[in-house]
Scaffold this motif. Structure first.
Motif, PDB file in Angstrom:
ATOM      1  N   LYS A  25       0.851  -1.203   0.000  1.00 35.96           N
ATOM      2  CA  LYS A  25       0.000   0.000   0.000  1.00 35.96           C
ATOM      3  C   LYS A  25       0.882   1.246   0.000  1.00 35.96           C
ATOM      4  O   LYS A  25       1.919   1.277   0.653  1.00 35.96           O
ATOM      5  N   THR A  26       0.482   2.233  -0.737  1.00 31.20           N
ATOM      6  CA  THR A  26       1.167   3.517  -0.940  1.00 31.20           C
ATOM      7  C   THR A  26       2.453   3.424  -1.782  1.00 31.20           C
ATOM      8  O   THR A  26       3.084   4.439  -2.063  1.00 31.20           O
ATOM      9  N   ARG A  27       2.829   2.228  -2.202  1.00 34.11           N
ATOM     10  CA  ARG A  27       4.098   2.106  -2.950  1.00 34.11           C
ATOM     11  C   ARG A  27       3.866   2.243  -4.446  1.00 34.11           C
ATOM     12  O   ARG A  27       2.826   1.866  -4.967  1.00 34.11           O
ATOM     13  N   SER A  28       4.902   2.717  -5.125  1.00 32.67           N
ATOM     14  CA  SER A  28       4.807   2.953  -6.569  1.00 32.67           C
ATOM     15  C   SER A  28       5.051   1.650  -7.345  1.00 32.67           C
ATOM     16  O   SER A  28       5.633   0.708  -6.812  1.00 32.67           O
ATOM     17  N   PRO A  29       4.624   1.648  -8.604  1.00 34.77           N
ATOM     18  CA  PRO A  29       4.914   0.483  -9.452  1.00 34.77           C
ATOM     19  C   PRO A  29       6.418   0.179  -9.516  1.00 34.77           C
ATOM     20  O   PRO A  29       6.818  -0.982  -9.552  1.00 34.77           O
ATOM     21  N   GLU A  30       7.240   1.231  -9.483  1.00 35.78           N
ATOM     22  CA  GLU A  30       8.696   1.027  -9.548  1.00 35.78           C
ATOM     23  C   GLU A  30       9.192   0.273  -8.314  1.00 35.78           C
ATOM     24  O   GLU A  30      10.028  -0.618  -8.412  1.00 35.78           O
ATOM     25  N   LYS A  33       8.131  -3.293  -8.615  1.00 35.20           N
ATOM     26  CA  LYS A  33       8.997  -3.989  -9.579  1.00 35.20           C
ATOM     27  C   LYS A  33      10.318  -4.396  -8.953  1.00 35.20           C
ATOM     28  O   LYS A  33      10.865  -5.464  -9.236  1.00 35.20           O
ATOM     29  N   GLU A  34      10.835  -3.502  -8.110  1.00 37.41           N
ATOM     30  CA  GLU A  34      12.124  -3.781  -7.478  1.00 37.41           C
ATOM     31  C   GLU A  34      12.021  -4.995  -6.548  1.00 37.41           C
ATOM     32  O   GLU A  34      12.892  -5.861  -6.531  1.00 37.41           O
ATOM     33  N   ILE A  35      10.938  -5.039  -5.793  1.00 39.25           N
ATOM     34  CA  ILE A  35      10.693  -6.169  -4.891  1.00 39.25           C
ATOM     35  C   ILE A  35      10.549  -7.471  -5.675  1.00 39.25           C
ATOM     36  O   ILE A  35      11.120  -8.502  -5.325  1.00 39.25           O
ATOM     37  N   GLU A  45      -2.142  -5.862  -1.556  1.00 37.81           N
ATOM     38  CA  GLU A  45      -2.681  -4.506  -1.706  1.00 37.81           C
ATOM     39  C   GLU A  45      -3.926  -4.363  -0.836  1.00 37.81           C
ATOM     40  O   GLU A  45      -4.709  -5.303  -0.701  1.00 37.81           O
ATOM     41  N   ASN A  46      -4.121  -3.155  -0.257  1.00 37.61           N
ATOM     42  CA  ASN A  46      -5.256  -2.914   0.627  1.00 37.61           C
ATOM     43  C   ASN A  46      -6.419  -2.200  -0.039  1.00 37.61           C
ATOM     44  O   ASN A  46      -7.548  -2.311   0.414  1.00 37.61           O
ATOM     45  N   TYR A  47      -6.097  -1.399  -1.045  1.00 40.70           N
ATOM     46  CA  TYR A  47      -7.125  -0.541  -1.627  1.00 40.70           C
ATOM     47  C   TYR A  47      -7.270  -0.800  -3.111  1.00 40.70           C
ATOM     48  O   TYR A  47      -6.293  -0.720  -3.856  1.00 40.70           O
ATOM     49  N   LEU A  48      -8.502  -1.072  -3.508  1.00 44.69           N
ATOM     50  CA  LEU A  48      -8.776  -1.351  -4.916  1.00 44.69           C
ATOM     51  C   LEU A  48      -8.401  -0.160  -5.796  1.00 44.69           C
ATOM     52  O   LEU A  48      -7.729  -0.297  -6.807  1.00 44.69           O
ATOM     53  N   GLN A  49      -8.846   1.022  -5.349  1.00 42.04           N
ATOM     54  CA  GLN A  49      -8.639   2.226  -6.148  1.00 42.04           C
ATOM     55  C   GLN A  49      -7.156   2.470  -6.442  1.00 42.04           C
ATOM     56  O   GLN A  49      -6.778   2.863  -7.534  1.00 42.04           O
ATOM     57  N   LEU A 209       4.748  -8.250   4.850  1.00 42.16           N
ATOM     58  CA  LEU A 209       5.742  -7.256   5.256  1.00 42.16           C
ATOM     59  C   LEU A 209       5.681  -6.002   4.403  1.00 42.16           C
ATOM     60  O   LEU A 209       5.729  -6.070   3.182  1.00 42.16           O
ATOM     61  N   GLY A 210       5.596  -4.861   5.073  1.00 41.91           N
ATOM     62  CA  GLY A 210       5.613  -3.581   4.369  1.00 41.91           C
ATOM     63  C   GLY A 210       6.852  -2.783   4.715  1.00 41.91           C
ATOM     64  O   GLY A 210       7.846  -2.769   3.990  1.00 41.91           O
ATOM     65  N   THR A 211       6.800  -2.124   5.876  1.00 47.22           N
ATOM     66  CA  THR A 211       7.844  -1.196   6.296  1.00 47.22           C
ATOM     67  C   THR A 211       9.254  -1.768   6.223  1.00 47.22           C
ATOM     68  O   THR A 211      10.189  -1.099   5.777  1.00 47.22           O
ATOM     69  N   ILE A 212       9.426  -2.991   6.654  1.00 47.89           N
ATOM     70  CA  ILE A 212      10.773  -3.557   6.716  1.00 47.89           C
ATOM     71  C   ILE A 212      11.371  -3.731   5.318  1.00 47.89           C
ATOM     72  O   ILE A 212      12.589  -3.740   5.142  1.00 47.89           O
ATOM     73  N   LEU A 213      10.523  -3.830   4.322  1.00 46.12           N
ATOM     74  CA  LEU A 213      11.009  -3.969   2.945  1.00 46.12           C
ATOM     75  C   LEU A 213      11.137  -2.616   2.255  1.00 46.12           C
ATOM     76  O   LEU A 213      12.145  -2.312   1.618  1.00 46.12           O
ATOM     77  N   PHE A 214      10.088  -1.806   2.389  1.00 50.14           N
ATOM     78  CA  PHE A 214      10.017  -0.564   1.599  1.00 50.14           C
ATOM     79  C   PHE A 214      10.433   0.682   2.379  1.00 50.14           C
ATOM     80  O   PHE A 214      10.550   1.753   1.804  1.00 50.14           O
ATOM     81  N   GLY A 215      10.556   0.580   3.686  1.00 51.13           N
ATOM     82  CA  GLY A 215      10.788   1.765   4.511  1.00 51.13           C
ATOM     83  C   GLY A 215       9.460   2.309   5.037  1.00 51.13           C
ATOM     84  O   GLY A 215       8.394   1.776   4.723  1.00 51.13           O
TER      85      GLY A 215
END
Ligand SMILES: *Cc1c(COP(=O)(O)O)cnc(C)c1O
Length: 220
Positions: A25-30, A33-35, A45-49, A209-215
């Motif tokens: 959630k809140t992360r960009s496609p880039e 892709k990196e992950i 993902e949390n939000y459909l929109q 996992l969110g924060t630990i991967l993406f910050g």
């Protein structure tokens, strides 16, 4: 450390039987892709929109997990776009998922979300009602129940979640041993950045996992 370095470290750190879901959630496609490039091909993902366009544009070999609160009016699109829905907590939601899945000839993989600490105002079926819910939905033809998901209370110290993870594992096992027809108790999805180690020790085989991967997440 870059996202992909962190991802590789976590992959090494976690037992092989544990499936890692990158909560994006809140992360960009880039960033996603990196992950994926680093080897984590399950994205939550949390939000459909927020995720619809991302899912449609990233044509990589990705498994998409819906991990947000699911409203009935979003079911049609979510069934279309996602490979698994982890947040199913009622008969009526199952009925809608089954109907929408049937209409596109899909077998929708789902997890039942359990409100393991029985907190008020929290989604998830109460632990004592999980077994009956699973029995009640076992006849839906286009739904594939693959286990349980739980969040647990919001606390900073993951260690404090240990009793809840234990309780979730016990519930998971008690349903699994019954071998309910059409129910495949394969995954126990629990543990986030601050608690995944404890969760794995207590029997999780899927972690989110969110924060630990993406910050840290930046909300605007
Ligand atoms: C955001 C989220 C996570 C990951 O949270 P972090 O603390 O950033 O690791 C896991 N599960 C769900 C359902 C989430 O919404």
């Amino acid at each position: 450390m870059s996202i992909s370095e962190k991802a590789k470290m976590i992959i090494k750190d976690v037992p092989k039987n544990v499936k890692i879901i990158a909560a994006a959630k809140t992360r960009s496609p880039e960033e996603i892709k990196e992950i994926v490039g680093a080897g984590i091909k399950n994205i939550g993902e949390n939000y459909l929109q927020e995720s619809e366009d991302i899912i449609l544009t990233l044509n990589e070999d990705i498994e998409w997990h819906f991990i947000g609160h699911l409203q009935k009016n979003k079911v049609k699109k979510v069934v279309n776009l996602f490979d698994m829905i982890q947040t199913v907590d009622s008969f009526s939601l199952c009925k809608e998922i089954d109907k929408r899945a049937k209409s596109i000839n899909k077998f929708m993989k789902i997890l039942i979300e359990v409100n393991i600490a029985s907190e008020s105002n929290k989604s998830g079926v109460l632990p004592e009602k999980a077994e009956n819910l699973i029995k009640d939905i076992s006849f839906f033809e286009n739904i594939e129940v693959l286990g349980l998901m739980t969040m647990g209370p919001f606390v900073e110290d993951g260690e404090l979640l240990r009793p809840y993870f234990k309780k979730a594992k016990k519930l998971f096992d008690s349903i699994k041993v019954q071998k309910i027809p059409n129910i495949n108790m394969k995954y126990l999805s629990m543990g986030m950045s601050s608690s995944y180690k404890v969760a794995v020790e207590e029997g999780a085989n899927m972690i989110r996992l969110g924060t630990i991967l993406f910050g840290e997440r930046k909300y605007n």
